[in-house]
Structures are given as C-alpha cells and as structure tokens.
Design a protein around this motif. Sequence first.
Motif, PDB file in Angstrom:
ATOM      1  N   PRO A 191       0.823  -1.219   0.000  1.00 13.24           N
ATOM      2  CA  PRO A 191       0.000   0.000   0.000  1.00 13.24           C
ATOM      3  C   PRO A 191       0.856   1.268   0.000  1.00 13.24           C
ATOM      4  O   PRO A 191       0.466   2.280  -0.597  1.00 13.24           O
ATOM      5  N   MET A 192       2.028   1.193   0.616  1.00 13.35           N
ATOM      6  CA  MET A 192       2.909   2.372   0.650  1.00 13.35           C
ATOM      7  C   MET A 192       3.487   2.634  -0.737  1.00 13.35           C
ATOM      8  O   MET A 192       3.519   3.769  -1.219  1.00 13.35           O
ATOM      9  N   LYS A 193       3.900   1.562  -1.397  1.00 14.22           N
ATOM     10  CA  LYS A 193       4.461   1.710  -2.751  1.00 14.22           C
ATOM     11  C   LYS A 193       3.385   2.176  -3.732  1.00 14.22           C
ATOM     12  O   LYS A 193       3.636   3.038  -4.586  1.00 14.22           O
ATOM     13  N   GLN A 194       2.185   1.605  -3.575  1.00  9.96           N
ATOM     14  CA  GLN A 194       1.094   2.002  -4.481  1.00  9.96           C
ATOM     15  C   GLN A 194       0.748   3.474  -4.285  1.00  9.96           C
ATOM     16  O   GLN A 194       0.498   4.203  -5.250  1.00  9.96           O
ATOM     17  N   ALA A 195       0.750   3.906  -3.015  1.00 13.37           N
ATOM     18  CA  ALA A 195       0.438   5.312  -2.730  1.00 13.37           C
ATOM     19  C   ALA A 195       1.496   6.228  -3.352  1.00 13.37           C
ATOM     20  O   ALA A 195       1.189   7.299  -3.900  1.00 13.37           O
ATOM     21  N   LEU A 196       2.747   5.783  -3.302  1.00 15.82           N
ATOM     22  CA  LEU A 196       3.840   6.567  -3.879  1.00 15.82           C
ATOM     23  C   LEU A 196       3.683   6.664  -5.400  1.00 15.82           C
ATOM     24  O   LEU A 196       3.785   7.751  -5.999  1.00 15.82           O
ATOM     25  N   LEU A 197       3.390   5.517  -6.010  1.00 17.78           N
ATOM     26  CA  LEU A 197       3.215   5.493  -7.470  1.00 17.78           C
ATOM     27  C   LEU A 197       2.032   6.374  -7.878  1.00 17.78           C
ATOM     28  O   LEU A 197       2.108   7.118  -8.867  1.00 17.78           O
ATOM     29  N   GLU A 198       0.955   6.294  -7.106  1.00 18.91           N
ATOM     30  CA  GLU A 198      -0.238   7.065  -7.424  1.00 18.91           C
ATOM     31  C   GLU A 198       0.057   8.568  -7.290  1.00 18.91           C
ATOM     32  O   GLU A 198      -0.337   9.372  -8.136  1.00 18.91           O
ATOM     33  N   PHE A 199       0.791   8.929  -6.219  1.00 19.49           N
ATOM     34  CA  PHE A 199       1.071  10.346  -5.981  1.00 19.49           C
ATOM     35  C   PHE A 199       1.928  10.930  -7.110  1.00 19.49           C
ATOM     36  O   PHE A 199       1.770  12.085  -7.496  1.00 19.49           O
ATOM     37  N   PHE A 200       2.820  10.102  -7.641  1.00 15.46           N
ATOM     38  CA  PHE A 200       3.705  10.590  -8.714  1.00 15.46           C
ATOM     39  C   PHE A 200       3.333   9.959 -10.057  1.00 15.46           C
ATOM     40  O   PHE A 200       4.196   9.692 -10.893  1.00 15.46           O
ATOM     41  N   ASP A 202       2.051  11.119 -12.619  1.00 19.00           N
ATOM     42  CA  ASP A 202       2.331  11.911 -13.825  1.00 19.00           C
ATOM     43  C   ASP A 202       3.820  11.936 -14.192  1.00 19.00           C
ATOM     44  O   ASP A 202       4.195  12.491 -15.224  1.00 19.00           O
ATOM     45  N   VAL A 203       4.639  11.353 -13.303  1.00 14.59           N
ATOM     46  CA  VAL A 203       6.082  11.329 -13.601  1.00 14.59           C
ATOM     47  C   VAL A 203       6.375  10.073 -14.414  1.00 14.59           C
ATOM     48  O   VAL A 203       6.003   8.958 -14.022  1.00 14.59           O
ATOM     49  N   LYS A 204       7.039  10.249 -15.551  1.00 13.48           N
ATOM     50  CA  LYS A 204       7.367   9.095 -16.406  1.00 13.48           C
ATOM     51  C   LYS A 204       8.326   8.169 -15.659  1.00 13.48           C
ATOM     52  O   LYS A 204       9.165   8.637 -14.883  1.00 13.48           O
ATOM     53  N   GLN A 205       8.208   6.884 -15.949  1.00 17.99           N
ATOM     54  CA  GLN A 205       9.049   5.915 -15.238  1.00 17.99           C
ATOM     55  C   GLN A 205      10.538   6.289 -15.285  1.00 17.99           C
ATOM     56  O   GLN A 205      11.245   6.224 -14.294  1.00 17.99           O
ATOM     57  N   GLU A 206      11.004   6.730 -16.479  1.00 14.49           N
ATOM     58  CA  GLU A 206      12.435   7.032 -16.601  1.00 14.49           C
ATOM     59  C   GLU A 206      12.834   8.304 -15.841  1.00 14.49           C
ATOM     60  O   GLU A 206      14.014   8.561 -15.620  1.00 14.49           O
ATOM     61  N   ASP A 207      11.822   9.096 -15.441  1.00 12.34           N
ATOM     62  CA  ASP A 207      12.141  10.318 -14.682  1.00 12.34           C
ATOM     63  C   ASP A 207      12.011  10.136 -13.173  1.00 12.34           C
ATOM     64  O   ASP A 207      12.270  11.054 -12.400  1.00 12.34           O
ATOM     65  N   GLN A 229      13.772  -0.016  -6.623  1.00 13.34           N
ATOM     66  CA  GLN A 229      13.494  -0.917  -7.756  1.00 13.34           C
ATOM     67  C   GLN A 229      12.411  -0.349  -8.671  1.00 13.34           C
ATOM     68  O   GLN A 229      12.400  -0.613  -9.869  1.00 13.34           O
ATOM     69  N   LEU A 230      11.531   0.462  -8.077  1.00 16.49           N
ATOM     70  CA  LEU A 230      10.507   1.119  -8.904  1.00 16.49           C
ATOM     71  C   LEU A 230      11.102   2.266  -9.720  1.00 16.49           C
ATOM     72  O   LEU A 230      10.418   2.859 -10.551  1.00 16.49           O
ATOM     73  N   GLY A 231      12.348   2.602  -9.419  1.00 14.19           N
ATOM     74  CA  GLY A 231      13.031   3.635 -10.200  1.00 14.19           C
ATOM     75  C   GLY A 231      13.184   4.971  -9.483  1.00 14.19           C
ATOM     76  O   GLY A 231      13.787   5.900 -10.022  1.00 14.19           O
ATOM     77  N   SER A 294      19.704   0.360 -13.398  1.00 12.78           N
ATOM     78  CA  SER A 294      21.001   1.033 -13.336  1.00 12.78           C
ATOM     79  C   SER A 294      20.801   2.550 -13.398  1.00 12.78           C
ATOM     80  O   SER A 294      19.900   3.048 -14.080  1.00 12.78           O
ATOM     81  N   GLY A 295      21.630   3.241 -12.636  1.00 13.65           N
ATOM     82  CA  GLY A 295      21.538   4.702 -12.592  1.00 13.65           C
ATOM     83  C   GLY A 295      20.540   5.209 -11.567  1.00 13.65           C
ATOM     84  O   GLY A 295      20.403   6.416 -11.380  1.00 13.65           O
ATOM     85  N   THR A 296      19.832   4.295 -10.874  1.00 14.32           N
ATOM     86  CA  THR A 296      18.894   4.752  -9.846  1.00 14.32           C
ATOM     87  C   THR A 296      19.655   5.001  -8.548  1.00 14.32           C
ATOM     88  O   THR A 296      20.267   4.074  -8.009  1.00 14.32           O
ATOM     89  N   PRO A 297      19.633   6.225  -8.042  1.00 18.04           N
ATOM     90  CA  PRO A 297      20.354   6.477  -6.788  1.00 18.04           C
ATOM     91  C   PRO A 297      19.715   5.698  -5.632  1.00 18.04           C
ATOM     92  O   PRO A 297      18.504   5.756  -5.433  1.00 18.04           O
ATOM     93  N   PHE A 298      20.532   4.940  -4.926  1.00 19.37           N
ATOM     94  CA  PHE A 298      20.042   4.155  -3.789  1.00 19.37           C
ATOM     95  C   PHE A 298      21.133   4.158  -2.731  1.00 19.37           C
ATOM     96  O   PHE A 298      22.270   3.774  -3.001  1.00 19.37           O
ATOM     97  N   SER A 299      20.823   4.623  -1.534  1.00 17.62           N
ATOM     98  CA  SER A 299      21.842   4.713  -0.497  1.00 17.62           C
ATOM     99  C   SER A 299      21.257   4.379   0.870  1.00 17.62           C
ATOM    100  O   SER A 299      20.046   4.424   1.071  1.00 17.62           O
ATOM    101  N   LEU A 300      22.154   4.074   1.761  1.00 18.77           N
ATOM    102  CA  LEU A 300      21.775   3.790   3.142  1.00 18.77           C
ATOM    103  C   LEU A 300      22.635   4.667   4.041  1.00 18.77           C
ATOM    104  O   LEU A 300      23.860   4.647   3.941  1.00 18.77           O
TER     105      LEU A 300
END
Length: 441
Positions: A191-200, A202-207, A229-231, A294-300
């Motif tokens: 549900p958290m990921k879906q909410a994030l996708l829904e909120f954004f 209008d943003v193209k996957q590559e953006d 992983q969703l980009g 690849s190219g997706t910034p991911f950090s801890l």
Amino acid sequence: MAPSEQDIEEEQRHFAQVIVTFRSYAQYALSANNKRRKDIYRLPRADVELIRGIKYREKLECVDRAILENAHFLLKVVEDADMFGHETDYLDVGGDEGNGKRSQNEQDQVKSYQRDHADVQNHSHISPHSHSHSRSHGIGHDHDNRHNSQSHPRGYRPSEGDMDKLRSSLKQLVRDWSEEGKVERDVCYEPMKQALLEFFKDVKQEDRRNIRVLVPGAGLCRLAFDVAQLGFACQGNEFSHYMLLISYFMLNQTTEINEHRIYPYIHSFSNASKKSDILRPVLVPDVLPSSIPSGTPFSLVAGDFEEVYSGESGPEEPQHGLWDAILTCFFIDTAKNIVNYLRMIHDKLAPGGVWINLGPLLWHWENNNTGDMSIELDLEEVKELAKIVGFEILHEKTIDTTYTNNAKGLLNYTYHAAFWIATKVKEDKDKQGGKDDHRTL
Ligand SMILES: C[S@@+](CC[C@H](N)C(=O)[O-])C[C@H]1O[C@@H](n2cnc3c(N)ncnc32)[C@H](O)[C@@H]1O
C-alpha cells in the motif's frame, strides 16, 4: 555539530560490542539449548524415559545443528565489518569468564565449529553498492550498553538483551528478504508503494530517479530497496548496527537468490504446534539485490534520524525541503519526542511533498529505565499534531498486519496499524515557530 572524541569512542565501543555479539552467537545459543538438555535430567527417571521416547533429545540435536548454521551466516555478515570504519581486529569473544560457564561439550562444539569455518574470519575486499555514513552516534533502544563505560569489547560478554536483538534480526530477515515474508510485506509495503506510485503518477518511469524518497528507520532496507526498484531515488536511514550490518551484507555481498539458509525460529519453543514450526529453514534473499535499475540512486545512511537530518552538521540546513516523499513504516513510535519527529518529517519534505505512514503506536521509550523522555500520544493526538505542524491528511485507513511473527506458530499478534497519506501544505518555519518555540505546539 561535529561528534566529540567521546562520542566517537563510545560509538566504536558499541560497534565492537555488536560484533562480539554476532561472534558469540554460537556459544550463547548452544548453551541455552544445552540447558534444555540438562533439564531433562532433573526429571524423575521414569519421566526421562518418556521424554526420550518422544524423541525430544533428537529435536535438541537438530536445534544445535541449526544454531551452527545460523552462526555460519552471522560470522559471514561480520567478516568484513572493518569496512564500516571501526577497528574490530582486537575483539575477543566471551573471554575466560564465558568459557568457565560453558560445558566441555559446548566448548568442543564451538571449537570444532570455529575450526571448520576458519575461512569466515578472513577479511576480503568488497566493493560497496550502497553508501554508508558513519555519523551514527545516536542513542536508542538498541543501544543499552552505550553508557556502560566499564564494558570494554575485549572479553565483552554479550547480554541477553544483545542476543535478543540479534535473534530479532534473524526474524526481521524473514520479513524483509524471504519468500515467506512476502505475505507480510504485501500487507505493509505494497500500500505504501502504491500510494507513492499514485502520488507521482504523472512522472514518467524514466524520470522517477529525480524523485527523492527517504525511508527513516529502514530496518533491513527492503522497503527502501523496493522503492529504488521502482526507479525512485531512495535513501534508507537506520541507526541499529545489527540492522546496518545485515542489510549491508544482503545488499552488497549477496549474489544469488536463496544464497543463505537461516533458522530464525529455533530460539523459542513456545507456541509451536510441531517440530517443523521451530526447525524450518528460511532462505534469503528472495530477490537479487543487484536488480535495481542502473543509474537509480540508492543509499543507506547510518545514524540517528533526528541527528543526521537535523542539519546540525552545517550552517545552511541542506536537508530542508530536500525530499519529495518520506515513507515511515513502523517507525514514528520510535520517537522519544513525536513532536520533533513530525516537525522533522515536515521540514525535510519539499512543499507539496508526500508523507506515507504505516504503523502502530507502540511507543518504544515507554517505561524506559534510562531516564529518557517519552511522549506517548494516541492516534487522534498524533494526527491532530500532524495537521498543526502543516500536513493535510489526504487518505487514511487501518491495515491489519503481523510483524515478524512465526506464521506457523500457535500465537500471532495482529496490529491494527494506522495508514495515511499526507502532504506538506505549509511551511513550518514561518507559521509554526522553530524547534525551541513552545508557544504554537
Ligand atoms: C520497528 S522497526 C521497523 C523497521 C522497518 N521499517 C520495517 O517496517 O520492517 C523500527 C526501526 O527503526 C530504527 N530506528 C529507531 N529509532 C531510530 C532513529 N532515531 N533513527 C534511525 N533509525 C531508528 C530501529 O533500529 C528499527 O530498525
């Protein structure tokens, strides 16, 4: 504000104690299992025979073997602990005092185990895939030994509390990185990921890589990983060394699906319906950690959320308004001061940014014996406060979920967790006063 010498030393000591805890796991867990074995002989002779007849001792043998497999995994996790920037070479496991309390049999098992797995102690070079930031000088519920200046890692004997955290981390691995954990993850993270996708939407996957998402209290980092992983550009933040060491290992040193086998349920025999409830192995990870686009910034980032993101490290508060989304999963109740957590989340979000929350209100600092403050609000109060701080709650519901339970056991706790999607609608600084302004909040 830069950490003081004393902070750094304390941090080093705590880290070293955590490493000792990992390395002491085998002897500690074998000893606990051996207590079960010894207890059989406290029974009347006839009862000993009965217990023998139902093969209880054989089950204990299986648990011993499972402990050694867990230990093998845990030693691998801390094999390259040096790369966290702390010295670990001088660490001892247990010390003479600990040995004195172990039976010859346990000592032999541990020795033969250490011989067989000598390679695990070798240090090899790895190339990190996530960035680790060492400003982790916060104090939290998994840091009870930090103030014990008497406890030096050399000969340090982990407490039951230390071991409990390590055992919990194994169950956390099921939640975050196993096929078995998918049911729980689907309830919490989907549900958290879906909410994030829904909120954004209008943003193209590559953006999506331009959308910055922060996940404080990331635990073993699966939610942060899934978001990347969703980009989306995603950063996890976590302060527990147990979590950091294991998630670092999963993300950077695991190359195959189901590469590791652990036995997370062997430490408690309560509420088991059959042997396999306790003894079933769990394979991790269920996904390739390298499968982030690849190219997706991911950090801890390691460290206390309130310290790392407070902007105290520089004059210009670089984190202010930096994040497009903040996802808090089972996190906000870790606050000593929930007002500050809400204010922080609000301040770090960009105007119009989204805060997605899921979790109960199991206030982690309630009834603490360390003299720390703990503000324990009910759900209505938290939501009211969120609105005052400057959030508008767009959507809310209750989600029933478990949290790291043994799904096959006779007991399952269900949380009626609060879920909401909120946006930042006003600037806290201008309208609410700063951190020290007690008039508005
Ligand atoms: C209940 S766990 C939830 C972990 C993960 N979000 C999940 O859903 O599985 C809370 C996590 O927050 C971390 N944590 C607690 N207080 C923190 C703080 N002040 N800064 C960073 N992490 C913190 C804990 O170490 C723990 O891993």
